[in-house]
Scaffold this motif. Sequence first.
Motif, PDB file in Angstrom:
ATOM      1  N   ASP A  50       0.799  -1.222   0.000  1.00 11.50           N
ATOM      2  CA  ASP A  50       0.000   0.000   0.000  1.00 11.50           C
ATOM      3  C   ASP A  50       0.838   1.282   0.000  1.00 11.50           C
ATOM      4  O   ASP A  50       0.312   2.365   0.200  1.00 11.50           O
ATOM      5  CB  ASP A  50      -0.999  -0.004   1.163  1.00 11.50           C
ATOM      6  CG  ASP A  50      -0.337  -0.186   2.512  1.00 11.50           C
ATOM      7  OD1 ASP A  50       0.904  -0.101   2.571  1.00 11.50           O
ATOM      8  OD2 ASP A  50      -1.061  -0.418   3.500  1.00 11.50           O
ATOM      9  N   ARG A  51       2.162   1.129  -0.217  1.00  9.38           N
ATOM     10  CA  ARG A  51       2.955   2.339  -0.474  1.00  9.38           C
ATOM     11  C   ARG A  51       3.411   2.231  -1.917  1.00  9.38           C
ATOM     12  O   ARG A  51       4.207   1.355  -2.267  1.00  9.38           O
ATOM     13  CB  ARG A  51       4.182   2.397   0.452  1.00  9.38           C
ATOM     14  CG  ARG A  51       3.854   2.592   1.910  1.00  9.38           C
ATOM     15  CD  ARG A  51       3.108   3.871   2.205  1.00  9.38           C
ATOM     16  NE  ARG A  51       3.857   5.088   1.921  1.00  9.38           N
ATOM     17  CZ  ARG A  51       4.596   5.750   2.808  1.00  9.38           C
ATOM     18  NH1 ARG A  51       4.712   5.315   4.031  1.00  9.38           N
ATOM     19  NH2 ARG A  51       5.219   6.866   2.468  1.00  9.38           N
ATOM     20  N   ILE A  52       2.875   3.106  -2.763  1.00 10.45           N
ATOM     21  CA  ILE A  52       3.101   2.966  -4.205  1.00 10.45           C
ATOM     22  C   ILE A  52       3.563   4.300  -4.791  1.00 10.45           C
ATOM     23  O   ILE A  52       2.984   5.346  -4.489  1.00 10.45           O
ATOM     24  CB  ILE A  52       1.801   2.507  -4.911  1.00 10.45           C
ATOM     25  CG1 ILE A  52       1.324   1.171  -4.311  1.00 10.45           C
ATOM     26  CG2 ILE A  52       2.010   2.365  -6.417  1.00 10.45           C
ATOM     27  CD1 ILE A  52      -0.077   0.763  -4.740  1.00 10.45           C
ATOM     28  N   GLN A  53       4.605   4.242  -5.600  1.00 10.85           N
ATOM     29  CA  GLN A  53       5.073   5.427  -6.329  1.00 10.85           C
ATOM     30  C   GLN A  53       4.756   5.242  -7.806  1.00 10.85           C
ATOM     31  O   GLN A  53       5.102   4.214  -8.391  1.00 10.85           O
ATOM     32  CB  GLN A  53       6.588   5.581  -6.173  1.00 10.85           C
ATOM     33  CG  GLN A  53       7.045   5.738  -4.741  1.00 10.85           C
ATOM     34  CD  GLN A  53       8.561   5.865  -4.633  1.00 10.85           C
ATOM     35  OE1 GLN A  53       9.295   5.557  -5.563  1.00 10.85           O
ATOM     36  NE2 GLN A  53       9.026   6.312  -3.482  1.00 10.85           N
ATOM     37  N   VAL A  54       4.098   6.237  -8.389  1.00 11.77           N
ATOM     38  CA  VAL A  54       3.802   6.186  -9.824  1.00 11.77           C
ATOM     39  C   VAL A  54       4.644   7.266 -10.499  1.00 11.77           C
ATOM     40  O   VAL A  54       4.543   8.442 -10.149  1.00 11.77           O
ATOM     41  CB  VAL A  54       2.301   6.447 -10.094  1.00 11.77           C
ATOM     42  CG1 VAL A  54       2.021   6.376 -11.595  1.00 11.77           C
ATOM     43  CG2 VAL A  54       1.445   5.428  -9.362  1.00 11.77           C
ATOM     44  N   TYR A  55       5.479   6.849 -11.438  1.00 11.61           N
ATOM     45  CA  TYR A  55       6.351   7.804 -12.130  1.00 11.61           C
ATOM     46  C   TYR A  55       5.676   8.288 -13.409  1.00 11.61           C
ATOM     47  O   TYR A  55       5.146   7.493 -14.176  1.00 11.61           O
ATOM     48  CB  TYR A  55       7.683   7.134 -12.473  1.00 11.61           C
ATOM     49  CG  TYR A  55       8.553   6.984 -11.254  1.00 11.61           C
ATOM     50  CD1 TYR A  55       9.569   7.894 -10.995  1.00 11.61           C
ATOM     51  CD2 TYR A  55       8.324   5.976 -10.335  1.00 11.61           C
ATOM     52  CE1 TYR A  55      10.346   7.778  -9.853  1.00 11.61           C
ATOM     53  CE2 TYR A  55       9.089   5.857  -9.188  1.00 11.61           C
ATOM     54  CZ  TYR A  55      10.101   6.766  -8.952  1.00 11.61           C
ATOM     55  OH  TYR A  55      10.871   6.678  -7.822  1.00 11.61           O
ATOM     56  N   VAL A  56       5.696   9.600 -13.598  1.00 16.91           N
ATOM     57  CA  VAL A  56       5.054  10.181 -14.776  1.00 16.91           C
ATOM     58  C   VAL A  56       6.067  11.037 -15.510  1.00 16.91           C
ATOM     59  O   VAL A  56       6.786  11.822 -14.880  1.00 16.91           O
ATOM     60  CB  VAL A  56       3.867  11.089 -14.367  1.00 16.91           C
ATOM     61  CG1 VAL A  56       3.056  11.464 -15.597  1.00 16.91           C
ATOM     62  CG2 VAL A  56       2.986  10.403 -13.366  1.00 16.91           C
ATOM     63  N   LYS A  57       6.103  10.885 -16.829  1.00 19.68           N
ATOM     64  CA  LYS A  57       7.030  11.714 -17.602  1.00 19.68           C
ATOM     65  C   LYS A  57       6.330  12.940 -18.178  1.00 19.68           C
ATOM     66  O   LYS A  57       6.325  13.998 -17.585  1.00 19.68           O
ATOM     67  CB  LYS A  57       7.708  10.898 -18.696  1.00 19.68           C
ATOM     68  CG  LYS A  57       8.749   9.957 -18.125  1.00 19.68           C
ATOM     69  CD  LYS A  57       9.683   9.411 -19.184  1.00 19.68           C
ATOM     70  CE  LYS A  57      10.749   8.536 -18.558  1.00 19.68           C
ATOM     71  NZ  LYS A  57      10.799   7.204 -19.126  1.00 19.68           N
ATOM     72  N   GLU A  58       5.709  12.803 -19.352  1.00 16.01           N
ATOM     73  CA  GLU A  58       5.117  14.019 -19.899  1.00 16.01           C
ATOM     74  C   GLU A  58       3.599  13.970 -19.932  1.00 16.01           C
ATOM     75  O   GLU A  58       2.999  12.925 -19.758  1.00 16.01           O
ATOM     76  CB  GLU A  58       5.662  14.339 -21.299  1.00 16.01           C
ATOM     77  CG  GLU A  58       5.596  13.191 -22.260  1.00 16.01           C
ATOM     78  CD  GLU A  58       6.944  12.502 -22.375  1.00 16.01           C
ATOM     79  OE1 GLU A  58       6.937  11.297 -22.626  1.00 16.01           O
ATOM     80  OE2 GLU A  58       7.979  13.149 -22.207  1.00 16.01           O
ATOM     81  N   LYS A  59       2.995  15.153 -20.137  1.00 14.77           N
ATOM     82  CA  LYS A  59       1.527  15.311 -20.185  1.00 14.77           C
ATOM     83  C   LYS A  59       0.844  14.624 -19.001  1.00 14.77           C
ATOM     84  O   LYS A  59      -0.002  13.744 -19.177  1.00 14.77           O
ATOM     85  CB  LYS A  59       0.972  14.753 -21.496  1.00 14.77           C
ATOM     86  CG  LYS A  59       1.595  15.394 -22.712  1.00 14.77           C
ATOM     87  CD  LYS A  59       0.855  15.018 -23.971  1.00 14.77           C
ATOM     88  CE  LYS A  59       1.451  15.678 -25.187  1.00 14.77           C
ATOM     89  NZ  LYS A  59       2.829  15.283 -25.470  1.00 14.77           N
TER      90      LYS A  59
END
Length: 370
Positions: A50-59
Amino acid sequence: YKAFGIVNSSSRNIRVEGLEDYRPIGAFSFLGRYRMVDFPISNLSNSGIDRIQVYVKEKPRTLVSHIGTGRHYNINSKSGRLQVLFTDSDQRNNIYNTDIASYYENMECIEEMHHPYVVITPDYMVYTADFSKLIEQHIQSEADITLLYHAVDNAKDAYLNCNILNLNKQKGVLSIEPNHGNAKNRNIFMDTYIMKKDLFIELIRKAKAISSAFTLADIINELHNELDVRGVSHRGFFASITDFQSYYNANMDLIDIKAAQTLFDPEWPIYTRTNDSCPTHYYETAQIRNSVVSNGCQVEGTIENSILGRGCIIHKNAVIKNSVVLSGAEIGEGVHVENQVVDKMVKILHVKEVVSDPALPGYIKRRDIL
């Protein structure tokens, strides 16, 4: 649980023409009502991570608004947390936009995690997996790194932008290589890693020191003599969305109820942001065959072997065949749409026929009026 999760945004060799102009792959609509990112987050959440990192690049806008606080993913509200981490990707050369660069930039957030293990999973693959079992397996095997793969028999024509795993007889990973399409039977690497957090941080630093262009797969290849890397086979539905055709095919494959049952399990729900809209209204003139229709639609025409997103309006005598229609689209009276991906809020009113070759499905731009 003893691990935290990372959902990594797509790797470099992925390009979904059209759709990607407006949103990252994680925010792609899938099967009418889901987004791509719902699958990895639900897998982690169902596995008790339940500890989650979501990586986002563009837009990032559409993805961030869809994920929101992450409450709809059933993440424990006291101990759990869903973080969206941004990476600066305005590099002049795409070769620098690696997963390692993203992790390095957010190193503080990774070091802050108290969990001894990390599970890394991609946002461009659709599958279900119980990571709690995989972590147990990983710990028992005493391997340094466990990689997930899916054995396929159509690697000559499909999965050409994916990597493959070369395994020895004991399922040890000899190397991670690009799939060049020169053999049918391949173990497609699912871009999913399980390892200790400390090893992960060490690999990021080593990769950065060796080359700015290195990815996590590259550094594991480089060090494969020093590390014990094992492959674990995945069963069930698996799709990799790496280009326009694979997006279309994955949606189409799941119209078949048998295929859908290998992905959707009542015991393993795929969560998504709920959308309150009324049930779909089928008029007397409507004819529906072998299709997936989301709620909030109004259907007066014919739909065959297609997927309709939420809130679509299909007028009288309109025909939709073998198409993926995203939410809010309107298909006018007497219009024939075949072998298309119709993006959100499109209106096809003035053109009476939009038909593409089944081998090369067409694409209609978001908010376009034809």
